[in-house]
Motif scaffolding. Structure first.
Motif, short mmCIF file in Angstrom:
data_model
loop_
_atom_site.label_atom_id
_atom_site.label_comp_id
_atom_site.label_asym_id
_atom_site.label_seq_id
_atom_site.Cartn_x
_atom_site.Cartn_y
_atom_site.Cartn_z
N GLY A 126 9.57 0.20 5.33
CA GLY A 126 10.09 1.63 5.24
C GLY A 126 10.43 2.15 6.52
O GLY A 126 10.35 1.56 7.56
N GLU A 127 10.83 3.42 6.12
CA GLU A 127 11.04 4.25 7.47
C GLU A 127 10.22 5.54 7.41
O GLU A 127 10.14 6.06 6.35
CB GLU A 127 12.46 4.56 7.39
N GLY A 128 10.12 5.93 8.62
CA GLY A 128 9.45 7.53 8.70
C GLY A 128 8.24 7.58 7.93
O GLY A 128 7.27 6.88 8.07
N ALA A 129 8.24 9.00 7.32
CA ALA A 129 6.87 9.16 6.71
C ALA A 129 6.69 8.26 5.46
O ALA A 129 5.67 8.09 4.77
CB ALA A 129 6.97 10.41 5.95
N SER A 130 7.79 7.28 5.00
CA SER A 130 7.48 6.57 3.72
C SER A 130 7.25 5.19 4.45
O SER A 130 7.11 4.22 3.69
CB SER A 130 8.92 6.40 3.33
N ARG A 131 6.75 4.95 5.50
CA ARG A 131 6.53 3.52 6.13
C ARG A 131 4.99 3.20 5.58
O ARG A 131 4.19 3.76 5.46
CB ARG A 131 6.44 3.79 7.92
N LEU A 176 0.90 -1.38 -0.02
CA LEU A 176 0.01 0.01 -0.01
C LEU A 176 0.85 1.26 -0.11
O LEU A 176 2.20 1.27 0.35
CB LEU A 176 -1.04 -0.18 1.34
N GLN A 177 0.16 2.48 -0.10
CA GLN A 177 1.03 3.58 -0.36
C GLN A 177 1.33 3.88 1.18
O GLN A 177 0.64 3.35 2.12
CB GLN A 177 -0.11 4.91 -0.87
N PRO A 178 2.23 4.76 1.48
CA PRO A 178 2.59 5.29 2.67
C PRO A 178 1.57 5.88 3.42
O PRO A 178 0.52 6.31 2.88
CB PRO A 178 3.67 6.36 2.63
N MET A 179 1.43 5.47 4.81
CA MET A 179 0.12 5.85 5.76
C MET A 179 0.81 5.98 7.20
O MET A 179 1.50 5.25 7.48
CB MET A 179 -0.93 4.97 5.52
N PRO A 180 -0.04 6.74 7.94
CA PRO A 180 0.18 6.89 9.29
C PRO A 180 0.12 5.63 10.05
O PRO A 180 -0.70 4.65 9.55
CB PRO A 180 -1.09 8.06 9.68
N ALA A 181 0.68 5.67 11.12
CA ALA A 181 0.65 4.40 11.66
C ALA A 181 -0.66 4.03 12.32
O ALA A 181 -0.87 2.84 12.56
CB ALA A 181 1.61 4.68 13.18
N ALA A 182 -1.52 5.09 12.80
CA ALA A 182 -2.72 4.67 13.34
C ALA A 182 -3.51 3.89 12.14
O ALA A 182 -4.30 3.01 12.07
CB ALA A 182 -3.37 5.76 13.68
N ASP A 183 -3.38 4.40 10.96
CA ASP A 183 -4.20 3.88 9.75
C ASP A 183 -3.38 2.23 9.54
O ASP A 183 -4.21 1.34 9.20
CB ASP A 183 -3.87 4.27 8.21
N ARG A 184 -2.39 2.08 9.61
CA ARG A 184 -1.44 0.62 9.48
C ARG A 184 -2.13 -0.06 10.73
O ARG A 184 -2.42 -1.24 10.28
CB ARG A 184 -0.11 0.78 9.44
N ARG A 185 -2.13 0.33 11.70
CA ARG A 185 -2.71 -0.47 12.71
C ARG A 185 -3.82 -1.00 12.67
O ARG A 185 -4.23 -2.14 12.84
CB ARG A 185 -2.51 0.45 14.15
N VAL A 186 -4.91 -0.22 12.03
CA VAL A 186 -6.40 -0.77 11.66
C VAL A 186 -6.33 -1.72 10.67
O VAL A 186 -6.96 -2.93 11.05
CB VAL A 186 -7.04 0.51 11.15
N ILE A 187 -5.34 -1.73 9.92
CA ILE A 187 -5.43 -2.82 8.73
C ILE A 187 -4.34 -4.11 9.38
O ILE A 187 -5.00 -5.33 9.40
CB ILE A 187 -4.53 -2.17 7.53
N HIS A 188 -3.58 -3.95 10.37
CA HIS A 188 -2.89 -5.01 10.90
C HIS A 188 -4.00 -5.98 11.75
O HIS A 188 -3.95 -7.08 11.57
CB HIS A 188 -1.63 -4.35 11.83
N ILE A 189 -4.70 -4.91 12.46
CA ILE A 189 -5.62 -5.76 13.43
C ILE A 189 -6.77 -6.20 12.43
O ILE A 189 -7.35 -7.36 12.74
CB ILE A 189 -6.28 -4.52 14.47
#
Length: 196
Positions: free
Chosen positions: A180-185, A153-166
């Motif tokens: 990835g790292e930082g804002a490119s995660r 997926l495109q880079p996204m904030p940690a909170a959004d990644r967390r929703v998908i992980h869950i």
């Protein structure tokens, strides 16, 4: 350029100045002392600090907005409600994200609680966004399971990644990984038996 001056100019543009008693911040020390060295800050209830900050902020934007703060499992959770609350989220939730950063900073400075996470929602924006991301995750999981190939997926904030992980944590056919790292995660959805 002095960051404090830039912040002061920005806050003055919003109608917030040092003269306001909404959220009194102490002057910046020459050498930052650890939060634990300010015992009076530790005595203040973090919920009260967060509520006072958000009330001061929203009073300048729209006095009809309401604030509700509660303790969640792993964070203080605030809900800003009212007829026009949804507009406060900003484009793609960017304004809401900035409010969360400011709220966390105020909480760390005023209550000495840099260990507490802060989640702010306005007009149900975060809930709708989480539902949308969960549906996207399910669609992508089906696609990845069928094709056998990973989807990044495109880079996204940690909170959004967390929703998908869950959302995909218990999925039988796919697994997720942040890369990835930082804002490119970004998030990688891949078959459980995937080998690049």
């Amino acid at each position: 350029m002095d960051n404090r001056t830039n912040l002061d100019d920005y806050l003055a543009g919003l109608g917030i100045s040092d003269a306001d008693d909404v959220v009194p911040l102490p002057p910046a020390p020459e050498v930052a002392a650890p939060a634990s060295s300010a015992p009076e800050a530790m005595d203040e209830d973090p919920r009260a600090v967060l509520e006072r900050f958000l009330q001061g902020l929203t009073a300048r934007i729209d006095p009809t907005l309401t604030i509700t703060v509660r303790e969640g499992e792993d964070a203080l959770e605030a809900e800003i409600g009212g007829e026009n609350a949804g507009r406060l989220a900003g484009r793609d939730g960017r304004t809401l994200g900035a409010i969360e950063v400011l709220a966390y900073t105020v909480l760390a400075k005023q209550a000495g609680r840099s260990d507490l996470r802060v989640r702010v929602d306005v007009g149900g924006f975060r809930k709708r966004q989480a539902d949308t991301l969960s549906r996207l995750a399910e669609r992508l999981a089906v696609q990845v399971a069928k094709s056998g190939e990973a989807h990044e997926l495109q880079p996204m904030p940690a909170a959004d990644r967390r929703v998908i992980h869950i959302a995909l944590k218990e999925h039988p056919d796919v697994t997720t990984e942040s890369v990835g790292e930082g804002a490119s995660r970004r998030l990688l959805i891949k078959p459980r038996s995937y080998e690049p």
